[in-house]
Design a protein around this motif. Sequence first.
Motif, short mmCIF file in Angstrom:
data_model
loop_
_atom_site.label_atom_id
_atom_site.label_comp_id
_atom_site.label_asym_id
_atom_site.label_seq_id
_atom_site.Cartn_x
_atom_site.Cartn_y
_atom_site.Cartn_z
N ALA A 188 -32.56 22.69 -28.83
CA ALA A 188 -33.60 23.26 -29.69
C ALA A 188 -33.08 23.58 -31.09
CB ALA A 188 -34.17 24.53 -29.07
N GLY A 189 -31.76 23.57 -31.28
CA GLY A 189 -31.18 23.92 -32.56
C GLY A 189 -30.55 25.29 -32.52
N ALA A 190 -30.10 25.76 -33.66
CA ALA A 190 -29.42 27.04 -33.75
C ALA A 190 -30.06 27.90 -34.82
CB ALA A 190 -27.94 26.83 -34.08
N PRO A 191 -30.18 29.21 -34.59
CA PRO A 191 -30.71 30.10 -35.62
C PRO A 191 -29.73 30.22 -36.77
CG PRO A 191 -29.87 31.37 -33.77
CD PRO A 191 -29.79 29.94 -33.36
N LEU B 4 -39.14 33.83 -20.41
CA LEU B 4 -37.95 33.39 -21.16
C LEU B 4 -37.24 34.58 -21.79
CD1 LEU B 4 -39.34 30.19 -22.95
CD2 LEU B 4 -37.74 30.27 -21.02
N ILE B 5 -38.02 35.50 -22.34
CA ILE B 5 -37.41 36.67 -22.97
C ILE B 5 -36.72 37.56 -21.93
CG2 ILE B 5 -37.91 38.81 -24.24
CD1 ILE B 5 -40.25 37.27 -25.58
N ARG B 6 -37.39 37.80 -20.81
CA ARG B 6 -36.82 38.66 -19.77
C ARG B 6 -35.55 38.06 -19.17
NH1 ARG B 6 -38.78 43.60 -20.72
NH2 ARG B 6 -41.03 43.83 -20.32
N GLU B 7 -35.49 36.73 -19.07
CA GLU B 7 -34.34 36.08 -18.44
C GLU B 7 -33.14 35.93 -19.37
OE1 GLU B 7 -35.95 32.40 -17.15
OE2 GLU B 7 -37.33 33.33 -15.70
N ALA B 8 -33.37 36.02 -20.67
CA ALA B 8 -32.27 35.81 -21.63
C ALA B 8 -31.32 37.01 -21.65
CB ALA B 8 -32.85 35.58 -23.03
N ARG B 9 -30.08 36.73 -21.99
CA ARG B 9 -29.06 37.79 -22.13
C ARG B 9 -29.14 38.35 -23.54
NH1 ARG B 9 -24.96 37.61 -18.23
NH2 ARG B 9 -23.47 38.45 -19.73
N LEU B 10 -29.91 39.41 -23.68
CA LEU B 10 -30.19 39.99 -24.99
C LEU B 10 -29.55 41.36 -25.12
CD1 LEU B 10 -34.01 39.13 -25.16
CD2 LEU B 10 -32.12 37.83 -26.15
N VAL C 166 -32.97 35.55 -52.45
CA VAL C 166 -33.61 35.85 -51.18
C VAL C 166 -32.75 35.33 -50.03
CG1 VAL C 166 -35.93 35.70 -52.17
CG2 VAL C 166 -34.89 33.67 -51.12
N LEU C 167 -33.13 35.76 -48.84
CA LEU C 167 -32.54 35.23 -47.62
C LEU C 167 -33.67 34.56 -46.84
CD1 LEU C 167 -29.66 35.34 -46.40
CD2 LEU C 167 -30.47 37.19 -44.93
N ARG C 168 -33.33 33.45 -46.18
CA ARG C 168 -34.29 32.76 -45.32
C ARG C 168 -33.72 32.67 -43.92
NH1 ARG C 168 -35.25 29.91 -50.28
NH2 ARG C 168 -37.48 30.08 -50.86
N PHE C 169 -34.62 32.66 -42.93
CA PHE C 169 -34.22 32.60 -41.52
C PHE C 169 -34.97 31.45 -40.87
CE2 PHE C 169 -35.02 34.10 -37.06
CZ PHE C 169 -33.71 34.00 -36.61
N GLY C 170 -34.24 30.64 -40.10
CA GLY C 170 -34.91 29.52 -39.46
C GLY C 170 -34.04 28.85 -38.43
N LEU C 171 -34.56 27.75 -37.90
CA LEU C 171 -33.91 26.98 -36.86
C LEU C 171 -33.33 25.72 -37.49
CD1 LEU C 171 -33.53 27.13 -33.77
CD2 LEU C 171 -35.66 25.85 -33.53
N GLU C 172 -32.07 25.46 -37.23
CA GLU C 172 -31.40 24.30 -37.82
C GLU C 172 -30.83 23.39 -36.74
OE1 GLU C 172 -28.44 25.59 -40.55
OE2 GLU C 172 -29.90 26.27 -42.06
N LEU D 24 -28.54 36.96 -34.68
CA LEU D 24 -28.20 35.57 -34.38
C LEU D 24 -27.90 35.40 -32.88
CD1 LEU D 24 -26.01 34.56 -37.44
CD2 LEU D 24 -28.33 33.79 -36.93
N GLY D 25 -27.19 36.36 -32.29
CA GLY D 25 -26.86 36.29 -30.87
C GLY D 25 -28.09 36.36 -30.00
N ASP D 26 -29.01 37.26 -30.29
CA ASP D 26 -30.23 37.38 -29.51
C ASP D 26 -31.12 36.15 -29.68
OD1 ASP D 26 -29.63 39.78 -28.35
OD2 ASP D 26 -30.82 41.01 -29.73
N ALA D 27 -31.24 35.67 -30.92
CA ALA D 27 -32.09 34.51 -31.17
C ALA D 27 -31.55 33.28 -30.43
CB ALA D 27 -32.19 34.24 -32.66
N ALA D 28 -30.23 33.10 -30.46
CA ALA D 28 -29.63 31.94 -29.78
C ALA D 28 -29.80 32.03 -28.27
CB ALA D 28 -28.16 31.83 -30.15
#
Length: 395
Positions: free
Chosen positions: A46-49, A89-95, A61-67, A35-39
């Motif tokens: 854009a919403g929240a994971p 975007l990926i390189r610049e994010a704090r992951l 089941v479990l589902r994953f998405g943007l809310e 969740l931290g990396d996705a956010a």
Amino acid sequence: MTLRHIHLDAVGGIAGDMFVAALVDAVPALRDRVLGDAAAVLPSGAGAPAFSAGASSGISVLRFGLEGGQDGHGDHHDGYGSYRHMVGLIREARLAEGTAGHAVAILTLLAEAEAGIHGVPVDQVHFHEIGDWDSLMDVVAAGSVAAALDTAWGATWSVSDLPLGGGRVRAAHGLLPVPAPATARLLEGFEWRDDGVSGERVTPTGAAILRHLVTGPGRPGGRLEATGSGAGTRELPGMPNILRALVFDTGSAAAARDAGQEVAVLSFDIDDMTGEEIGVAADRLRALDGVLDLALAPLTGKKGRPLTGFRLLVRPDALALVRERCLLETSTIGLRWRMERRTVLPRRTSGETVRIKRVERPGGTTTAKAESDDLAGIDGLAARRARKSEVETGR
């Protein structure tokens, strides 16, 4: 490190969100990191994971998405959806550590497939179908899962045969056949099945995740430790639309390895096939489930006749099938086999455009070797050697 093997059972298929949900369902400790990396890669608005529990054909089941997003694309700018922009975007994010490397590797596989299909350089690829925020989020979340399990477990991966689906899917270039061209290109060499249920069952993102993680025909083994099910949004007739993850503790397998694995050594000689025929036969035999290795050697027979010797290492449970295929694929009229013991060191493969195989040796040391297939696209011996040295030493 306790080694784990993760087998993906593509009951309904695989997409990025299904992969992430299945692994977090199986390994709940991943949730906060994912969740931290996705956010971190999403812009404001854009919403929240989020993960949500549910059911598919009666299976939990479990589902994953943007809310809660205002717009599926957020406030994007020129260049949005391009390979270069998404990598930025990926390189610049704090992951979390390792996430960016795996996420970029997945995205690069997608870009290379699209570039080959459309005949453009990779840097000019524009992702029409995965260019929205939730698709980028799926790639980053999958990278987060892969990095975490690689670090914690040295995880290895395998996958069941994949559902073919059928029909057409609407894309920016019009109606495309299913599997989509990028999906089919990414999953050349994987096993497929036709279960009679149409639609897009394996998405390009799901295909890129499999190509990145599943580096060989690995098989599940050891003690089954956990299972998880990730569901897609579509309902399938007569079956759950899920990807199931099975996590095996391979400690027992490691103990068996240390004691010595049993393998069958199958050999025969050929003196009446052309070089081209031998090459085709060897490729087909190598591709058989249960063939661990195949080597060819030039030999000299009676009266000085040139021979080609075949030597195959085979899993004992597959020996009967492999013997039969040897008699069908080659001109030999006789086979020899014996049972032997072998010891195999633990190994794992990681990396982006050039994969590195790391082998754990006695005494805690590790050696690394670049995959030669990944170096083949570099022009010039000197350049290939320089790149090989660079990735193996981590410079």
